[in-house]
Design a protein around this motif. Structure first.
Motif, short mmCIF file in Angstrom:
data_model
loop_
_atom_site.label_atom_id
_atom_site.label_comp_id
_atom_site.label_asym_id
_atom_site.label_seq_id
_atom_site.Cartn_x
_atom_site.Cartn_y
_atom_site.Cartn_z
N GLY A 173 6.11 -2.97 -11.68
CA GLY A 173 6.46 -4.16 -10.82
C GLY A 173 7.69 -4.46 -11.24
O GLY A 173 8.29 -5.48 -10.41
N ILE A 174 8.29 -4.05 -12.34
CA ILE A 174 9.68 -4.39 -12.57
C ILE A 174 10.70 -3.68 -11.57
O ILE A 174 11.48 -4.52 -11.01
CB ILE A 174 9.98 -4.00 -13.96
N ALA A 175 10.33 -2.69 -11.06
CA ALA A 175 11.08 -1.88 -10.35
C ALA A 175 10.95 -2.64 -8.94
O ALA A 175 11.82 -2.68 -8.38
CB ALA A 175 10.54 -0.38 -10.35
N ALA A 176 9.63 -3.02 -8.39
CA ALA A 176 9.71 -3.58 -7.22
C ALA A 176 10.37 -4.83 -7.18
O ALA A 176 10.96 -5.20 -6.07
CB ALA A 176 7.95 -4.07 -7.11
N GLY A 177 10.36 -5.54 -8.22
CA GLY A 177 11.10 -6.79 -8.26
C GLY A 177 12.52 -6.74 -7.95
O GLY A 177 13.19 -7.29 -7.32
N GLY A 213 6.14 -1.25 -1.66
CA GLY A 213 6.14 -0.01 -1.30
C GLY A 213 6.56 1.01 -2.47
O GLY A 213 6.08 2.12 -2.52
N ILE A 214 7.83 0.65 -2.96
CA ILE A 214 8.45 1.28 -4.14
C ILE A 214 7.45 1.11 -5.22
O ILE A 214 7.13 2.20 -5.94
CB ILE A 214 9.61 0.45 -4.53
N PHE A 244 0.89 -8.03 -2.50
CA PHE A 244 -0.22 -7.02 -2.30
C PHE A 244 -1.67 -7.45 -2.87
O PHE A 244 -2.70 -7.07 -2.49
CB PHE A 244 0.26 -5.56 -3.02
N THR A 245 -1.42 -7.96 -4.19
CA THR A 245 -2.82 -8.36 -4.88
C THR A 245 -3.62 -9.54 -4.26
O THR A 245 -4.66 -9.41 -4.12
CB THR A 245 -2.36 -9.13 -6.39
#
Length: 127
Positions: free
Chosen positions: A92-96, A53-54, A122-123
């Protein structure tokens, strides 16, 4: 008022038995304290979905900001999707990071699996 209640509870913890008038006041939000800090039923799914979501929210914000600043010309039709994909990839870095930090906050270990699941969740749904 909350500070007074907390000091009253701390005094009760030091005593072995509470007075009768103190037991009558245990109602309302005071009974919910145990439920608020309870661990979630599916912590893996929660952490993965918060991280994704982020990532999606950040992609939308970056794309809208770039469009508002006129970086995307209507003459170039592929720039919008290019900016969206590039920002999705970078975020993707922030999501992780968000999913692993939430995973650690819950008190779990094995953060590598959560990071991988966040990158693939999501993918997999989109395919």
């Amino acid at each position: 008022m909350i500070c007074k209640d907390l000091t009253r509870y701390e005094k009760l913890d030091t005593k072995t038995q509470a007075p009768a008038h103190m037991n009558e006041e245990l109602s309302g939000w005071k009974l919910l304290v145990g439920d608020v800090f309870r661990a979630p039923n599916h912590p893996t799914l929660l952490c993965v979905m918060v991280g994704d979501g982020i990532q999606i929210l950040g992609m939308a914000v970056v794309t809208i900001m770039l469009a508002a600043l006129n970086f995307m010309s209507p003459a170039n039709h592929g720039t919008l999707i290019t900016y969206m994909l590039f920002s999705y990839m970078i975020l993707g870095i922030a999501a992780g990071y968000v999913s692993v930090s939430l995973w650690r906050t819950i008190g779990c270990t094995r953060w590598v699996s959560i990071s991988l699941k966040t990158g693939c969740f999501f993918t997999e749904i989109a395919l």
